[in-house]
Every structure is written in C-alpha cells, then in structure tokens.
Design an enzyme around this catalytic site. Sequence first.
Site, PDB file in Angstrom:
ATOM      1  CG  HIS A  98      42.619  53.757 -11.391  1.00  0.00           C
ATOM      2  ND1 HIS A  98      43.707  53.119 -11.957  1.00  0.00           N
ATOM      3  CD2 HIS A  98      42.769  55.065 -11.725  1.00  0.00           C
ATOM      4  CE1 HIS A  98      44.464  53.983 -12.587  1.00  0.00           C
ATOM      5  NE2 HIS A  98      43.904  55.185 -12.479  1.00  0.00           N
ATOM      6  CG  HIS A 154      42.195  60.206 -12.245  1.00  0.00           C
ATOM      7  ND1 HIS A 154      43.509  60.444 -11.875  1.00  0.00           N
ATOM      8  CD2 HIS A 154      42.202  59.002 -12.870  1.00  0.00           C
ATOM      9  CE1 HIS A 154      44.267  59.430 -12.290  1.00  0.00           C
ATOM     10  NE2 HIS A 154      43.492  58.538 -12.890  1.00  0.00           N
ATOM     11  CG  LEU A 155      37.238  61.945  -6.802  1.00  0.00           C
ATOM     12  CD1 LEU A 155      36.932  61.949  -5.312  1.00  0.00           C
ATOM     13  CD2 LEU A 155      35.950  61.763  -7.599  1.00  0.00           C
ATOM     14  NE  ARG A 156      40.774  64.821 -13.997  1.00  0.00           N
ATOM     15  CZ  ARG A 156      41.712  63.983 -14.393  1.00  0.00           C
ATOM     16  NH1 ARG A 156      42.790  63.773 -13.649  1.00  0.00           N
ATOM     17  NH2 ARG A 156      41.613  63.355 -15.527  1.00  0.00           N
ATOM     18  CG  ASN A 174      46.344  62.472 -11.577  1.00  0.00           C
ATOM     19  OD1 ASN A 174      45.359  62.238 -10.895  1.00  0.00           O
ATOM     20  ND2 ASN A 174      46.376  62.288 -12.882  1.00  0.00           N
ATOM     21  CG  ASP A 233      47.052  56.421 -12.317  1.00  0.00           C
ATOM     22  OD1 ASP A 233      47.372  55.497 -13.082  1.00  0.00           O
ATOM     23  OD2 ASP A 233      46.074  57.156 -12.510  1.00  0.00           O
ATOM     24  CG  HIS A 269      50.628  55.201 -15.134  1.00  0.00           C
ATOM     25  ND1 HIS A 269      49.363  55.619 -15.438  1.00  0.00           N
ATOM     26  CD2 HIS A 269      51.352  55.375 -16.263  1.00  0.00           C
ATOM     27  CE1 HIS A 269      49.322  56.015 -16.702  1.00  0.00           C
ATOM     28  NE2 HIS A 269      50.520  55.889 -17.222  1.00  0.00           N
ATOM     29  CG  ASP A 298      42.301  55.352 -15.422  1.00  0.00           C
ATOM     30  OD1 ASP A 298      42.381  56.311 -14.624  1.00  0.00           O
ATOM     31  OD2 ASP A 298      43.148  55.145 -16.307  1.00  0.00           O
ATOM     32  CG  HIS A 349      40.635  64.997 -19.434  1.00  0.00           C
ATOM     33  ND1 HIS A 349      41.582  65.711 -18.727  1.00  0.00           N
ATOM     34  CD2 HIS A 349      41.080  63.710 -19.461  1.00  0.00           C
ATOM     35  CE1 HIS A 349      42.559  64.896 -18.364  1.00  0.00           C
ATOM     36  NE2 HIS A 349      42.272  63.669 -18.780  1.00  0.00           N
TER      37      HIS A 349
HETATM   38  O1  DOR Z   1      44.177  58.213 -19.558  1.00  0.00           O
HETATM   39  C1  DOR Z   1      44.553  58.488 -18.430  1.00  0.00           C
HETATM   40  N1  DOR Z   1      44.132  59.603 -17.798  1.00  0.00           N
HETATM   41  N2  DOR Z   1      45.401  57.670 -17.819  1.00  0.00           N
HETATM   42  C2  DOR Z   1      45.978  58.003 -16.675  1.00  0.00           C
HETATM   43  O2  DOR Z   1      46.728  57.213 -16.186  1.00  0.00           O
HETATM   44  C3  DOR Z   1      45.730  59.314 -16.050  1.00  0.00           C
HETATM   45  C4  DOR Z   1      44.424  59.814 -16.417  1.00  0.00           C
HETATM   46  C5  DOR Z   1      44.183  61.249 -16.049  1.00  0.00           C
HETATM   47  O3  DOR Z   1      44.479  61.649 -14.921  1.00  0.00           O
HETATM   48  O4  DOR Z   1      43.624  61.991 -16.877  1.00  0.00           O
HETATM   49 ZN    ZN Z   2      44.375  56.749 -13.670  1.00  0.00          ZN
END
Ligand code: DOR
Ligand code: ZN
Length: 433
Positions: free
Chosen positions: A64, A66-68, A98, A156, A183, A309, A313
Amino acid sequence: MSHSLVIRRGRIFDPSQKIDVVGDILILNGKIEGVGRITLPPGPTITELDAKGWLVTPGWIDIHTHLREPGQTHKETIRTGTEAAAAGGFTSIACMANTTPVNDSSFITTYINQKVASEGLINVYPVGAITKGLEGQELAEIGSMWEAGIVAISDDGKTVMNSYLMRKALDYSKRFDLVVVCHAEDVHLKGRGVMNEGFNSARFGLRGIPKASEEIIVARDILLTELTGARLHVAHVSTAGSVALVREAKRRGIRVTAEVTPHHLTLTDEVVGTYDTNTKVAPPLREIQDIEAVTEALADGTIDALASDHAPHSVSDKEVEYDNAEFGMVGLETAFPLYYRLALQKGVSLDRIISAMTQKPAEIIGIPKGTLKVGADADITIFDPEMKYTINKTEFRSKSRNTPFDGWEVQGKVRYTIVAGKVVYQEAHGGMR
Ligand code: DOR
Ligand code: ZN
C-alpha cells in the site's frame, strides 16, 4: 558474473520456510542459489558481505503505497518513491491507483510499468482502479489492466459507495483472481470530518469521523464478498470494531485479508491536539483500545499484513488549517522501526512481524516473492536489530516530509536492501565493515 553475492554469517530468518538459523546465502545471477554453509564454487570471485549480528530476511513488501506519478510529481515520483522504499528496506511495493490521471486503463498501467523499468530501483506492482476516475460510477478497464499486469483493484482514497457496483467489481475480479482492496469510509457519515469522533474531537474543536463510518463499509464488503465468493483485502484497519468483523468473517470461511499501518499501531487521536496536520490521515488515528485491538489482531494473524500507506503530500498541502489539509503521511522510511517496536515492546513475535512484511503480502497480491527459497529472486533485506537512532525527516529520500514521527527514538535499522542480487540501498551512517 552479474548480480552475484555471498551474504555471510547473518541470522537468516524466513517465515515462509520456518527458517531461523545463522548461516550464509549464495546469490548467483540474481537468484538464490544456496542457504546454509556456503563454500564458493570455483570461478570468478564473488563479493562477500558480512552480516554478522544482523538479520537476513526475504525482501520486504509494502502492498500500500502512493507514488504520485503520473501527475503529482512534485510530491513523489517513481524514482524518489522507490528510493524511499529501498531505504526503508522494501524490495517490492504495490502502488495505488489514485494518480493523475487515475490508473483506470491499460494505457496508464503500461505507462507506470515503463517508468518503473527505466527509473525504478525496486519492484513495483501497479494496483488498478475499481471505477473509472475513482468516481464510483462505472467499472474501470479491469480486464485490460490485468493483462497489463495489475495485481489488485482498489479505489483507495475513496470508497465505492454504490453497493451494486462493488458487487459487480467483486464478481468480475474472480475471473482474474484479482484481490479487491477496500478503502472503508462511508463518505456521507464521514462528511467533512477531519479526525476521529469522540472525546478528543470535542476537546480540540474539530469535526469528527465516527468509527462506524469505517465499520459499515467493512461489514458491507464482507457481506458482498460472501455473496460473490470473491477475495477482499481490507486496507488500513483502524478500529476494534473492524477487527471483530474481519475475525468473524475469517471464522466463517469468507476470503478476506486485512492490513494495518504503522501509524494506526502507534498513535492515538490525542496527538491531533498539536494541530500538526501531519497527524491528519484517512482513516483517522483512533483510540488506545483500537491500538490494542489492531496489535492483538496482528499478533494472532487476524490482520495478515503490515502496510505503510505511504501518502506523500507537499508543504502547501499541509501547512494550512487542520480542516483544509490533505489526508495522509509518508511511511516507507519510518515503517520498519515502528513495526519492530511491536516486537521489542508489545510482545508480538518477530515471526509474525516479518511474515506480515514478506510472505503474507506476497500471498495477498499473488506475487512470487517473500521467500528465501532456493531458486527465488534474490530480494533480501538485512537489518541491524540493535542499532538505535533518531528519525530525521530531512534525511528522507522521499520528495515529501509529511511525517508525525520526526524526532522519534527508534531501534532496528536497515543495513542493506538487495533486489535480484543487486544492492539498491546500503546504510551509510552506522559504520561500514
Ligand atoms: O490518508 C490517506 N491518504 N488515506 C488514503 O486513503 C489516501 C491517501 C492519499 O492518497 O493521500
Ligand atoms: Zn492509501
């Protein structure tokens, strides 16, 4: 000889084979050739790596992250995200859908795979979206994404609120034996909540997110999984109620697995009182009884896997009022010592922790990893169980620094991360040998 190596005198710890022994590992051409006492074959010299006093485990897997990339490369790229993963000891990760655009077609899946091939440091397995654009209206191109190599489907970050569509996704996933990752946050019940609903949200004057918003969806998705006979994986379990639902579903033979994050294992909603937006995450940090429940569930196997996860950001997304900040925290570079803390302080067995980082995640997404069996890809993580250090976010490889763990004193340090016999990360601070 390319990507050949001997790891000497480490404590080899592999839950997939129930091995816990001091010995050597021989890697030839990126594959594990032998485990035990190794006498080198005649031929060209092979590099030797001294692992005395350290643990040698199958390469860690984080299902889990997120590579963006594509789309939000100011937060993370495939390059920086895989560098962060390697520094955190991970040799394989699954990246969530996402991105911008969303990974909802084989075109995007292929784009990610190509970028990983040219820029990635470790193995990256894309997760495809359940619905187009994560909009919850229409199924994504699941079949063609599967052909392009996705290992799971998930919206997710968002919940598929339409139960009919979720049923269709579960039904359809069976054709490809793809796991559906849920999710679980009822969007209406969550509303504009920013933290766990309870005593502390009242104290801090912030809008709450009730635990029921998670549990309603966990219960629904378990029921739909029973109905369809599909395979469900519950992402980031955060409440004692969700644990009870997963436990009961497993008891009844429903094909459900679950994961827990480092932050849901370590932090309560008390920390939100600092108004540090790095504590804002979805699902939110809960209460002490929830931490106890997820820890116990990890220890007894109700929760199968550990997952970061990792949600990078930028400063501009986080240096705003609590209400307006994005949800999420980075995790790849802090996950392991927080997991290891459970062995040191909470009595969770090392076997469960390493299994939840190797064998179990590999099983959940169906990849031939998470083992030191002879013939397997030589993906190996070596860590120093004694080394103590302070988490310093300015040293992160990740492009983002949104962590609430900066300054934490921890124990357990990754020394080497090895992918297909190639060292992709080597600890620089702790003294070389
Ligand atoms: O806190 C979170 N950030 N929960 C998620 O399910 C998505 C993730 C995100 O993509 O920033
Ligand atoms: Zn996530």
